[in-house]
Motif scaffolding. Structure first.
Motif, PDB file in Angstrom:
ATOM      1  N   ILE A   6       0.859  -1.180   0.000  1.00 16.70           N
ATOM      2  CA  ILE A   6       0.000   0.000   0.000  1.00 16.70           C
ATOM      3  C   ILE A   6       0.894   1.229   0.000  1.00 16.70           C
ATOM      4  CG2 ILE A   6      -1.775   1.276   1.273  1.00 16.70           C
ATOM      5  CD1 ILE A   6      -2.714  -1.476   0.168  1.00 16.70           C
ATOM      6  N   ASN A   8       0.784   5.165   0.529  1.00 20.07           N
ATOM      7  CA  ASN A   8       0.050   6.329   1.014  1.00 20.07           C
ATOM      8  C   ASN A   8       1.052   7.367   1.516  1.00 20.07           C
ATOM      9  OD1 ASN A   8      -2.638   5.574   0.592  1.00 20.07           O
ATOM     10  ND2 ASN A   8      -2.722   4.415   2.491  1.00 20.07           N
ATOM     11  N   ASP A  14      -6.857   7.732   4.932  1.00 22.85           N
ATOM     12  CA  ASP A  14      -7.142   6.617   5.839  1.00 22.85           C
ATOM     13  C   ASP A  14      -8.561   6.670   6.384  1.00 22.85           C
ATOM     14  OD1 ASP A  14      -4.518   5.997   5.355  1.00 22.85           O
ATOM     15  OD2 ASP A  14      -3.810   6.553   7.356  1.00 22.85           O
ATOM     16  N   GLY A  17     -10.992   5.276   3.929  1.00 18.44           N
ATOM     17  CA  GLY A  17     -10.932   3.846   3.683  1.00 18.44           C
ATOM     18  C   GLY A  17     -10.389   3.417   2.335  1.00 18.44           C
ATOM     19  N   TYR A  18      -9.478   4.207   1.764  1.00 19.24           N
ATOM     20  CA  TYR A  18      -8.881   3.779   0.508  1.00 19.24           C
ATOM     21  C   TYR A  18      -7.399   4.101   0.497  1.00 19.24           C
ATOM     22  CZ  TYR A  18      -8.722   8.521  -1.515  1.00 19.24           C
ATOM     23  OH  TYR A  18      -8.447   9.833  -1.783  1.00 19.24           O
ATOM     24  N   ALA A  19      -6.706   3.596  -0.528  1.00 15.23           N
ATOM     25  CA  ALA A  19      -5.263   3.801  -0.665  1.00 15.23           C
ATOM     26  C   ALA A  19      -4.991   4.681  -1.882  1.00 15.23           C
ATOM     27  CB  ALA A  19      -4.557   2.463  -0.844  1.00 15.23           C
ATOM     28  N   ARG A  73     -11.053  -8.903  -0.391  1.00 12.44           N
ATOM     29  CA  ARG A  73      -9.683  -8.544   0.003  1.00 12.44           C
ATOM     30  C   ARG A  73      -8.714  -8.605  -1.176  1.00 12.44           C
ATOM     31  NH1 ARG A  73     -10.697 -13.490   1.817  1.00 12.44           N
ATOM     32  NH2 ARG A  73      -9.345 -15.176   1.104  1.00 12.44           N
ATOM     33  N   MET A  99     -16.049  -2.303   3.205  1.00  9.93           N
ATOM     34  CA  MET A  99     -14.630  -2.483   2.917  1.00  9.93           C
ATOM     35  C   MET A  99     -13.870  -2.940   4.163  1.00  9.93           C
ATOM     36  SD  MET A  99     -14.104   0.633   0.217  1.00  9.93           S
ATOM     37  CE  MET A  99     -12.348   0.366  -0.012  1.00  9.93           C
ATOM     38  N   GLN A 100     -14.146  -2.346   5.290  1.00 13.16           N
ATOM     39  CA  GLN A 100     -13.457  -2.738   6.524  1.00 13.16           C
ATOM     40  C   GLN A 100     -13.824  -4.161   6.925  1.00 13.16           C
ATOM     41  OE1 GLN A 100     -14.370   0.423   9.294  1.00 13.16           O
ATOM     42  NE2 GLN A 100     -12.601   1.633   8.627  1.00 13.16           N
ATOM     43  N   CYS A 104     -10.913  -5.092   2.526  1.00 15.46           N
ATOM     44  CA  CYS A 104     -10.633  -4.470   1.229  1.00 15.46           C
ATOM     45  C   CYS A 104     -10.029  -3.087   1.436  1.00 15.46           C
ATOM     46  CB  CYS A 104     -11.936  -4.358   0.425  1.00 15.46           C
ATOM     47  SG  CYS A 104     -11.746  -3.538  -1.162  1.00 15.46           S
ATOM     48  N   LEU A 105      -8.820  -2.891   0.931  1.00 20.61           N
ATOM     49  CA  LEU A 105      -8.182  -1.575   0.909  1.00 20.61           C
ATOM     50  C   LEU A 105      -7.634  -1.401  -0.499  1.00 20.61           C
ATOM     51  CD1 LEU A 105      -7.372   1.011   2.367  1.00 20.61           C
ATOM     52  CD2 LEU A 105      -5.241  -0.120   2.994  1.00 20.61           C
TER      53      LEU A 105
END
Length: 131
Positions: A6, A8, A14, A17-19, A73, A99-100, A104-105
């Protein structure tokens, strides 16, 4: 996934909830999913609020992933198309929760569009997954 990194450079994403980016080293399989909308198994659009449509989009996406032998995931890229960014963000908790809960990220893009395939549809989710 051991071969996933990932990227970032900042921390503000954060809470959403995404990268910013996801690197996959030597991925062996890639699944490109068509946009999943709030459609029944019979191919009919449902008339629901944004939160309900987001939920069904994710349900449909998970079904496609499962059928192909993937899981949430495994997603590295999510594109969201919506007819209303304002309504989408009002229901964004549905996105974060799903997603959490599934690990899934992914990198992500949100785009407001004039219309989707049927007038009842307010959101569509497109994904790319690897394993």
């Amino acid at each position: 996934m051991k071969n996933r990194t990932i990227i970032n450079p900042w921390t503000w994403q954060d809470q959403l909830g995404y990268a910013q980016a996801v690197e996959i080293r030597h991925g062996t399989h890639t699944l490109y999913c068509a946009g999943q909308a709030a459609m029944t198994a019979e191919g009919m659009p449902i008339d629901a609020d944004m939160g309900g449509q987001i939920k069904l989009c994710f349900d449909n996406l998970e079904e496609v992933l499962t059928e192909a032998g993937y899981a949430m995931r495994n997603i590295v890229r999510l594109n969201f198309y919506t007819t209303s960014i304002e309504q989408f963000f009002a229901s964004y908790g549905e996105v974060i929760e799903r997603m959490q809960a599934t690990g899934c990220l992914a990198s992500s893009t949100l785009t407001e569009v004039k219309a989707l395939a049927f007038p009842q549809l307010a959101v569509e989710i497109e994904a790319t997954a690897v394993r």
